[in-house]
Design an enzyme around this catalytic site. Structure first.
Site, mmCIF file in Angstrom:
data_model
loop_
_atom_site.group_PDB
_atom_site.id
_atom_site.type_symbol
_atom_site.label_atom_id
_atom_site.label_comp_id
_atom_site.label_asym_id
_atom_site.label_seq_id
_atom_site.Cartn_x
_atom_site.Cartn_y
_atom_site.Cartn_z
ATOM 1 N N CYS A 116 134.129 83.663 -17.685
ATOM 2 C CA CYS A 116 134.968 84.705 -16.853
ATOM 3 C C CYS A 116 136.352 84.213 -16.818
ATOM 4 C CB CYS A 116 134.228 85.285 -15.809
ATOM 5 S SG CYS A 116 135.422 86.424 -14.851
ATOM 6 N N CYS A 176 131.203 89.827 -17.413
ATOM 7 C CA CYS A 176 131.139 88.983 -16.351
ATOM 8 C C CYS A 176 129.872 89.615 -15.512
ATOM 9 C CB CYS A 176 132.223 88.721 -15.713
ATOM 10 S SG CYS A 176 132.035 87.741 -13.996
ATOM 11 N N TYR A 206 144.305 129.355 -40.906
ATOM 12 C CA TYR A 206 145.840 129.478 -41.028
ATOM 13 C C TYR A 206 146.325 130.147 -42.407
ATOM 14 C CZ TYR A 206 145.170 124.604 -42.720
ATOM 15 O OH TYR A 206 144.647 123.629 -43.508
ATOM 16 N N CYS A 226 132.484 88.709 -8.537
ATOM 17 C CA CYS A 226 133.753 88.141 -9.319
ATOM 18 C C CYS A 226 134.983 89.017 -8.674
ATOM 19 C CB CYS A 226 133.635 88.698 -10.624
ATOM 20 S SG CYS A 226 135.018 88.376 -11.737
ATOM 21 N N GLU A 255 155.176 127.878 -39.173
ATOM 22 C CA GLU A 255 153.949 127.619 -38.266
ATOM 23 C C GLU A 255 153.567 126.130 -37.842
ATOM 24 O OE1 GLU A 255 150.069 128.367 -41.042
ATOM 25 O OE2 GLU A 255 151.558 129.922 -41.032
ATOM 26 N N CYS A 278 136.267 84.319 -12.576
ATOM 27 C CA CYS A 278 135.471 83.422 -11.848
ATOM 28 C C CYS A 278 134.645 82.244 -12.361
ATOM 29 C CB CYS A 278 134.643 84.227 -10.908
ATOM 30 S SG CYS A 278 133.062 84.860 -12.265
ATOM 31 N N ASP A 293 147.163 118.654 -37.128
ATOM 32 C CA ASP A 293 146.563 117.364 -37.519
ATOM 33 C C ASP A 293 145.165 117.190 -37.513
ATOM 34 O OD1 ASP A 293 146.665 114.690 -38.658
ATOM 35 O OD2 ASP A 293 147.663 113.835 -36.878
ATOM 36 N N LYS A 307 151.937 122.656 -38.106
ATOM 37 C CA LYS A 307 151.006 121.998 -38.837
ATOM 38 C C LYS A 307 149.910 120.941 -38.189
ATOM 39 C CE LYS A 307 151.079 118.831 -43.120
ATOM 40 N NZ LYS A 307 149.882 117.880 -42.598
ATOM 41 N N LYS A 322 157.899 117.202 -41.864
ATOM 42 C CA LYS A 322 156.860 116.223 -41.117
ATOM 43 C C LYS A 322 157.873 115.759 -39.938
ATOM 44 C CE LYS A 322 153.419 115.056 -42.101
ATOM 45 N NZ LYS A 322 152.834 113.968 -42.957
#
Length: 714
Positions: A443, A461, A252, A466, A139, A446, A143, A141, A349
């Site tokens: 910035c 900014c 599970y 701008c 089945e 500008c 995470d 796995k 894995k």
């Protein structure tokens, strides 16, 4: 498990209960006459919605039932039961989580990274039990964050974290708000009086992307992966906040089960692992019942693991491998355990989603909200099949916290289709030539002084003129997820801005085509196509317009929710924060952001200007489309010749259907193009109806929305 006949009964009962108004319930006897039926149908609809993801009533109808139950219980509190659906929102936790001992140790799994490890595991198992061919249950796995659930006499009594495997933290209030955890389940029907179930708390990939999108908008570092997000959510002090995270529980493994006399049922009445997963599924839990496969011998196991490694990205939840368990539980005692892991199971894995690479330089980008984001340019590296050459460094605090420098070797992670993330700096690799990163005070676009608003981690900014912000807002408005204006991509927008053709979003609909046609690289045909695409965008559904406005924290999912509850975009200027918070998945922060946007006179003027220019701001045209696919879920696989997959999905959704990225029991049709993938095979295994491209076109050709007709080749 609900039988077909039982579901029919409950749907009929739902219709009857929906006719009842709270004013009709005047006495305790009135309440007693319907309260159990009410709880039963709500549990059923929770199962349809949260476990099958296939609801049979609207959210509004569900809310009517739920509010009726809450009203009755508030007036007659003596009728409240511990497993009532209303008890999923308990009071807050204390600051310290109590320690509890698991009924059975939650051991880790031994890991395998190649076929040789699996064959060696199989050899040891066969030799230990003296059987030539072992039957294994294989089945996915998950995470996520491990949990243990305890039920006594069919009632959920405790939920705990894994902890050290022997003792975990009691997080029962937080587990109760996770709607894929039944508050009661009829274990007694299988002779079980007390049971402990091991599971995993997960976050759907799409939900995880939404969470990270919001964190980035807030100037917070994204969560590295769904597992971190799930684990962190479980430890929040307020269960109401946990409920907002969209957590789901998959179970599970039954680790402990006794009857009313205290007799152990594992390996006896509960003989096979596959059957225990089936039982959990039938009792209403989310479990890998549809994904688990019983394999005879290790060769079948290896083939199934490799099959899943290829399709891991298609699964809606993060997987980091497959778990192989001896199917016959009666063999577990003979195989035994170590202090770390059982000898009857192993994890295979998948390939890692991390890699190390070097930071070449750092640039600073200005976004459409004025946020200044440092971006590291990397030596290109492949992670999970994708070449990564840049990564966001989030903000100044993130750089300081991890002490990131130009020239550093860094560990980059990319989980699924989540954005790359700097996990750590490999300080051991430093040579002394690395240079600290200096965050700008002005910035980059500008030259205006940057400011850091109180309570935020990001420098901004605040010059509304701008150039970088203006350009980014226009780019976002024309993007695929918003108004989808083909031919008006980032390069052309930047060019038109430099030439003075574009200075605001409404300017898109005032472009001087007579001047554009004279530019190098623009012929008469390309300009005609651009003009046509811009004209077509005027008829986009209003949810796309809302997305394109670039409201902070509002992505396409939230935009669709908002659009479903209004007639015209301008209506939102009359909505209060409280009105907005009543919408599904719209919390305090998002509601305030929408409110602020629509109470800014400049923004309202821009929407009115767009309307004068012919952009659809009300629903009339959208509602004229027939909902011929209402209630149907489509999955597309392979290459379509009629149109792009994105256009096919949009047509389905515009016609009232749902387009999904994964195949499940709720899928109505799988549309197969050229060179289909594993979705096709899964559809065949589940008996789901397959449509070829011609059959799909025949189904939709008379109903394709006008603005999409030229994008479909019939």
């Amino acid at each position: 498990m609900y039988t077909q006949e039982r579901e029919k009964e409950l749907i009929q009962k739902t219709k009857e209960l929906l006719k009842i108004k709270k004013e009709q319930i005047k006495t305790k006897e009135d309440a007693e006459a319907i309260i159990e039926d009410l709880r039963e149908v709500i549990r059923y609809h929770d199962w349809r919605y949260y476990v099958l993801a296939d609801p049979v009533i609207s959210d509004y109808e569900y809310d009517q039932l739920f509010h009726l139950l809450k009203d009755i219980e508030s007036r007659f509190p003596e009728l409240i039961t511990p497993d009532s659906p209303t008890q999923r929102v308990p009071s807050g936790l204390t600051k310290e989580f109590p320690q509890v001992k698991h009924l059975a140790p939650m051991l880790s799994l031994d890991n395998s990274y190649n076929e040789e490890d699996l064959r060696e595991f199989d050899r040891r198992v066969r030799e230990s039990v003296g059987i030539d061919t072992i039957e294994y249950a294989v089945e996915p796995k998950f995470d996520g964050a491990g949990i243990a659930l305890v039920y006594e006499k069919d009632m959920f009594v405790r939920g705990a974290t894994r902890g050290d495997g022997v003792v975990g933290e009691d997080i029962t209030p937080n587990i109760k708000v996770i709607k894929t955890v039944p508050l009661s389940a009829e274990f007694s029907g299988y002779g079980i009086d007390r049971i402990e179930i091991r599971g995993e708390i997960l976050i759907n990939k799409e939900k995880f992307k939404e969470i990270n999108h919001q964190r980035l908008e807030e100037g917070l570092p994204p969560l590295a992966n769904p597992r971190n997000a799930a684990a962190g959510s479980l430890r929040l002090q307020d269960p109401k906040e946990v409920a907002k995270r969209g957590l789901e529980a998959f179970v599970y493994q039954i680790t402990y089960a006794v009857d009313k006399n205290g007799n152990n049922l594992l390996g006896n009445k509960l003989r096979y692992h596959y059957d225990s997963i089936r039982i959990l599924y039938e009792l209403g839990f989310k479990s890998p019942y549809r994904e688990i496969k019983v394999c005879r011998g290790i060769n079948e196991v290896i083939d199934y693991c490799r099959e899943w490694e290829k399709k891991r990205d298609e699964y809606p939840y993060e997987l980091d491998g497959m778990v192989i368990k001896v199917n016959d539980i009666s063999l577990y005692d003979r195989l035994g355990v170590t202090s770390h892991h059982p000898r009857w199971a192993i994890a295979f894995k998948f390939r890692a989603r991390q890699a190390t690479t070097k930071i070449i330089k750092v640039i600073f980008q200005v976004g459409r909200t004025g946020a200044v984001t440092p971006v590291a340019k990397l030596e290109p590296v492949e992670i999970g099949g994708v070449t990564v050459s840049s990564v966001s460094l989030i903000n100044e605090d993130f750089i300081k916290e991890k002490d990131i420098r130009v020239g550093d070797l860094v560990l980059i992670e990319r989980a699924g289709d989540v954005i790359p993330y700097v996990v750590k700096v490999v300080t051991e690799a430093r040579t002394g030539k690395e240079k600290p990163i200096q965050f700008p005070k002005e910035c980059p676009s500008c030259g205006s002084p940057l400011v850091k608003p109180a309570g935020e981690a990001v420098w901004r900014c605040i010059n509304i003129n701008c150039p970088a912000q203006v350009v980014e807002r226009i780019i976002y408005f024309a993007s695929k997820d918003a108004m989808d204006i083909r031919g008006l991509g980032e390069a052309n927008i930047r060019k038109f801005y430099q030439l003075g053709f574009l200075r605001s979003i409404p300017d898109i609909y005032r472009l001087p085509y007579d001047k554009i046609v004279q530019l190098e690289g623009f012929g008469q045909k390309s300009v005609e196509n651009l003009k046509k695409a811009i004209e077509e965008s005027k008829n986009r559904p209003i949810n796309r317009l809302i997305t394109g406005l670039g409201i902070r924290f509002v992505g396409k999912v939230t935009a669709r929710t908002v659009a479903e509850n209004i007639n015209c975009v301008e209506d939102l200027k009359d909505w209060s924060v409280e009105d907005l918070e009543r919408l599904p998945d719209v919390g305090y922060v998002v509601a305030h952001s929408i409110y602020d946007f629509f109470h800014n006179p400049d923004n309202i003027e821009m929407i009115r200007e767009l309307k004068k220019l012919g952009v659809q701001t009300c629903k009339e045209k959208e509602e004229a489309v027939e909902n011929v696919l209402e209630g149907k879920t489509f999955v597309f696989t392979g290459t379509l010749s009629c149109c792009s997959r994105e256009i096919a999905q949009e047509i389905v959704e515009r016609l009232g259907g749902h387009a999904s990225g994964s195949v499940s029991r709720k899928t109505s049709y799988v549309v197969v193009g050229e060179n289909p993938g594993s979705k096709y095979r899964k559809a065949l295994s589940l008996g789901i109806q397959i449509l070829d491209e011609k059959q799909f076109i025949d189904m939709i050709k008379d109903h394709i929305p006008d603005d999409l007709k030229d994008k479909v080749h019939i």
